[in-house]
Motif scaffolding. Sequence first.
Motif, PDB file in Angstrom:
ATOM      1  N   CYS A  70     -21.609 -11.600  -7.134  1.00  0.00           N
ATOM      2  CA  CYS A  70     -21.026 -12.710  -6.359  1.00  0.00           C
ATOM      3  C   CYS A  70     -21.130 -12.419  -4.852  1.00  0.00           C
ATOM      4  CB  CYS A  70     -19.561 -12.908  -6.757  1.00  0.00           C
ATOM      5  SG  CYS A  70     -18.700 -14.066  -5.687  1.00  0.00           S
TER       6      CYS A  70
ATOM      7  N   HIS B 223     -12.491 -15.551  -8.621  1.00  0.00           N
ATOM      8  CA  HIS B 223     -12.857 -15.068  -7.276  1.00  0.00           C
ATOM      9  C   HIS B 223     -11.602 -14.689  -6.488  1.00  0.00           C
ATOM     10  CE1 HIS B 223     -17.009 -16.334  -7.741  1.00  0.00           C
ATOM     11  NE2 HIS B 223     -16.566 -17.482  -8.207  1.00  0.00           N
TER      12      HIS B 223
ATOM     13  N   HIS C  51     -18.300  -7.708 -10.728  1.00  0.00           N
ATOM     14  CA  HIS C  51     -18.225  -9.016 -10.050  1.00  0.00           C
ATOM     15  C   HIS C  51     -18.897  -8.943  -8.671  1.00  0.00           C
ATOM     16  CE1 HIS C  51     -16.280 -12.986  -9.289  1.00  0.00           C
ATOM     17  NE2 HIS C  51     -16.432 -12.581  -8.021  1.00  0.00           N
TER      18      HIS C  51
ATOM     19  N   CYS D 127     -17.644 -12.872  -2.659  1.00  0.00           N
ATOM     20  CA  CYS D 127     -16.684 -11.769  -2.760  1.00  0.00           C
ATOM     21  C   CYS D 127     -17.285 -10.490  -2.163  1.00  0.00           C
ATOM     22  CB  CYS D 127     -16.269 -11.537  -4.212  1.00  0.00           C
ATOM     23  SG  CYS D 127     -15.255 -12.887  -4.859  1.00  0.00           S
TER      24      CYS D 127
END
Lengths: 190, 160
Positions: B33, B3, B29, B36
Amino acid sequence: MREQDLIKRIRANDPRAFKEVFDSNVTLIHNVCFRMLGNRQDAEDVTQEVFLEVHKSLKRFRFESKLSTWFYRIAVNRSLNHQRKKKLDRWLSLDFNAIEEGTENLDIPGANDESPSDLIEKKDTERIVQEAIGKLPERQRTALLLHRYEELPYQEIASIMDVTVASVESLLHRAKQTLAKELFPLKKDL
Amino acid sequence: MTHSEIQQHLLRYLDGDLPDEKMRQIREHLSTCPVCAERHTVLASLWLSESRLEKVKPSPFLWTRLQARIEEYEQTPAFVRDLKKILQGVLVHPFPTLAVIAAIVMGIYIGTPRQSQRHADGQLVGQASAKVEDLGLDQFDVVPPSALGRSLVEISSIQK
Ligand SMILES: [Zn+2]
């Protein structure tokens, strides 16, 4: 070619030639100074100093670089000197708050003709970004400003800063990494 | 990528300033997520909406003021201009300047003989010149070469 003609005319003491140099470069130089210094008054003072130096040295210019690259270099160096001197003045006057912030009179470009709510939003955005950039180390900040606001290619930034292209890339990467960390909490705190 | 690595690269991602493979990893990602992704949205609202290409117009009086300064510059004598330049240099780079001044002062201090040393040196010089007079060395051209060698040996023996 046009640049060479201009210099030739300056060497021949043609008074209109320097005015032409001024007119075609003043916005560029003023903008760099403004971005480096963050406020209009300082930017105007330093722009004058830059042109004074250009006036003194233009006759000796040897075309080892583009005229604009040379102007950028003088503008960057003069702005950094001005900032160092201001910082020192603050130290001498023991104004530690201003030393910490270093962005006390931050002006925002183009914040003149918008509705109040747009303006507040825009001012917040610009101020946050400018403040965070203002806190970067000198070399990272210089590379980022020339790249982001002047849209100069790496090669020219390298020439202005007298470093390699690889150094410019590394300075920009580090600047963006630092900003990615710094900007988020600033916006969240609003 | 972790992260924190993703978050570190977000501005470069927004500028499209990363290798293709990294761009793809971050894109994937962000789609899975939320932490983020939120950071990405906040940073994009700042980094991409700032009006970075807006130019600031200089004052229309800049040329007139510059002309006045050029005139003033040309009327100032060269030595006054040089002096000003040196003073400005001291203000902009105070620490190197202080270091140079300190080095010069130290040099003078170290290079100046102490009182006792001066006294001893004076005595030595007095003895040597008395000997020179005794030997008639002040009339150098009448002394034969062999006598000169002997006299020098005698003079150097004074120092021991
Ligand atoms: Zn994540």
